[in-house]
Design an enzyme around this catalytic site. Structure first.
Site, PDB file in Angstrom:
ATOM      1  CG  HIS A  56       0.399   3.610  25.290  1.00 15.44           C
ATOM      2  ND1 HIS A  56      -0.829   3.644  24.666  1.00 15.44           N
ATOM      3  CD2 HIS A  56       1.192   4.457  24.579  1.00 15.44           C
ATOM      4  CE1 HIS A  56      -0.779   4.464  23.630  1.00 15.44           C
ATOM      5  NE2 HIS A  56       0.438   4.983  23.564  1.00 15.44           N
ATOM      6  CG  HIS A  58       3.108   7.393  24.053  1.00 13.47           C
ATOM      7  ND1 HIS A  58       3.064   6.598  22.936  1.00 13.47           N
ATOM      8  CD2 HIS A  58       4.386   7.349  24.511  1.00 13.47           C
ATOM      9  CE1 HIS A  58       4.275   6.085  22.715  1.00 13.47           C
ATOM     10  NE2 HIS A  58       5.089   6.529  23.653  1.00 13.47           N
ATOM     11  CG  ASP A  60      -1.298  10.511  22.074  1.00 10.50           C
ATOM     12  OD1 ASP A  60      -0.296   9.975  22.601  1.00 10.50           O
ATOM     13  OD2 ASP A  60      -1.919   9.989  21.113  1.00 10.50           O
ATOM     14  CG  HIS A  61      -2.808   7.209  24.438  1.00 12.34           C
ATOM     15  ND1 HIS A  61      -3.554   6.252  23.795  1.00 12.34           N
ATOM     16  CD2 HIS A  61      -2.003   7.740  23.480  1.00 12.34           C
ATOM     17  CE1 HIS A  61      -3.203   6.200  22.510  1.00 12.34           C
ATOM     18  NE2 HIS A  61      -2.259   7.092  22.306  1.00 12.34           N
ATOM     19  CG  HIS A 112       2.845   2.279  20.571  1.00  9.50           C
ATOM     20  ND1 HIS A 112       3.175   3.008  19.459  1.00  9.50           N
ATOM     21  CD2 HIS A 112       2.310   3.160  21.457  1.00  9.50           C
ATOM     22  CE1 HIS A 112       2.858   4.287  19.664  1.00  9.50           C
ATOM     23  NE2 HIS A 112       2.333   4.407  20.868  1.00  9.50           N
ATOM     24  CG  ASP A 132      -1.341   4.729  20.132  1.00  8.79           C
ATOM     25  OD1 ASP A 132      -2.546   4.902  19.895  1.00  8.79           O
ATOM     26  OD2 ASP A 132      -0.562   5.664  20.439  1.00  8.79           O
ATOM     27  CG  HIS A 170      -4.066   7.658  17.139  1.00  2.00           C
ATOM     28  ND1 HIS A 170      -3.868   9.003  17.361  1.00  2.00           N
ATOM     29  CD2 HIS A 170      -3.376   7.018  18.115  1.00  2.00           C
ATOM     30  CE1 HIS A 170      -3.079   9.170  18.416  1.00  2.00           C
ATOM     31  NE2 HIS A 170      -2.766   7.975  18.891  1.00  2.00           N
TER      32      HIS A 170
HETATM   33 FE    FE Z   1      -1.286   7.724  20.544  1.00  2.00          FE
HETATM   34 ZN    ZN Z   2       1.167   6.077  21.751  1.00  2.00          ZN
END
Ligand code: FE
Ligand code: ZN
Length: 258
Positions: A56, A58, A60-61, A112, A132, A170
């Site tokens: 996805h 975001h 941090d990905h 999410h 996530d 995570h």
């Molecule tokens: Fe994340």
């Molecule tokens: Zn995320």
């Protein structure tokens, strides 16, 4: 057979590294940061990064995509329904593709985020890269989707073979297990899972992968018909209805402030 290991990133992210020892080709899932991957490639120069999977949009990905593409020219797979810079092969729900010689199925699992996908790797040892969406003993926050969407997404993942190994992005397992035990306090599988994960974390090991069989027995977000969980919600004045989606909605709202 592929080997799958975690490259830690940021505080609690894992970039999953998949290696095919027969070809010395490797792939990573959700490289939010290019550096752990570039460092690994530097220390393991016989390996070639050929593929990148994204669940996805975001940061941090996705944050490592452009630097990794520049350094390796790896192909990038990602969700068709999200606009993510650097995606070469946008995937729709139900689409199969070959990754390092294994067949992978893309599953659209909104909740999410609206376009979030999970990757199910078929074969002798099936593996699910759930991003996530499904965490060990928990699930992602609803940033874009509705509770119904997330509930249905989780149900789809829960229907995969129970031997499937769960690779989420995570390390949230201990805090998720604390909430799970608060809502399902007498579940012996849950208490055993916490004891197992506590031991792993105490000696510095990661809690993952889990398995879908464990999640079905312990994850409250997959157990929305469980009488003990309904009782806890009722005792805390959080039960809005007894249908599974209402239970899921109440659990997710409670976890947001737990
Ligand atoms: Fe994340
Ligand atoms: Zn995320």
């Amino acid at each position: 057979m592929l080997t799958i290991t975690a490259l830690p990133a940021f505080n609690d992210n894992y970039i999953w590294l998949l290696q095919n020892p027969a070809t010395l080709a490797c792939a990573v899932v959700d490289p939010g940061d290019a550096n752990p991957v570039l460092q690994w490639l530097q220390h393991n120069p016989q390996w070639t990064l050929t593929d990148i999977l994204i669940t996805h949009h975001h940061q941090d990905h996705t944050g490592g995509i452009s630097a990794l593409k520049q350094a390796t020219r790896a192909r990038v797979y990602g969700p068709q329904q999200e606009s993510i810079a650097g995606i070469d092969l946008p995937l729709a729900d139900g689409q199969h593709f070959q990754l390092l010689g294994q067949s992978v199925l893309c599953l659209h699992v909104p909740g999410h985020t609206l376009g979030h996908v999970a990757y199910y790797m078929e074969g002798q040892q099936p593996a699910l890269f759930s991003g996530d969406t499904l965490f060990m003993a928990g699930c992602g926050r609803l940033f874009e989707g509705t509770p119904l969407q997330m509930y249905q997404s989780l149900q789809r993942l829960a229907a995969l073979p129970s031997s499937t190994r769960l690779y989420c992005t995570h390390e949230y397992s201990l805090s998720n297990l604390a909430f799970a035990i608060a809502v399902d306090p007498a579940n012996p599988a849950l208490l055993a899972q916490r004891a197992r994960v506590e031991k792993l974390r105490e000696r510095g090991d990661i809690s993952l992968p889990g398995s879908l069989a464990e999640e079905l027995a312990t994850n409250p977000f997959l157990r929305c018909s469980e009488p003990a969980i309904l009782d806890t919600l009722a005792h805390n004045n959080r039960l809005q209805g007894r249908e599974p989606v209402a239970v899921f909605t109440a659990l997710r709202a409670w976890k947001d402030t737990f």
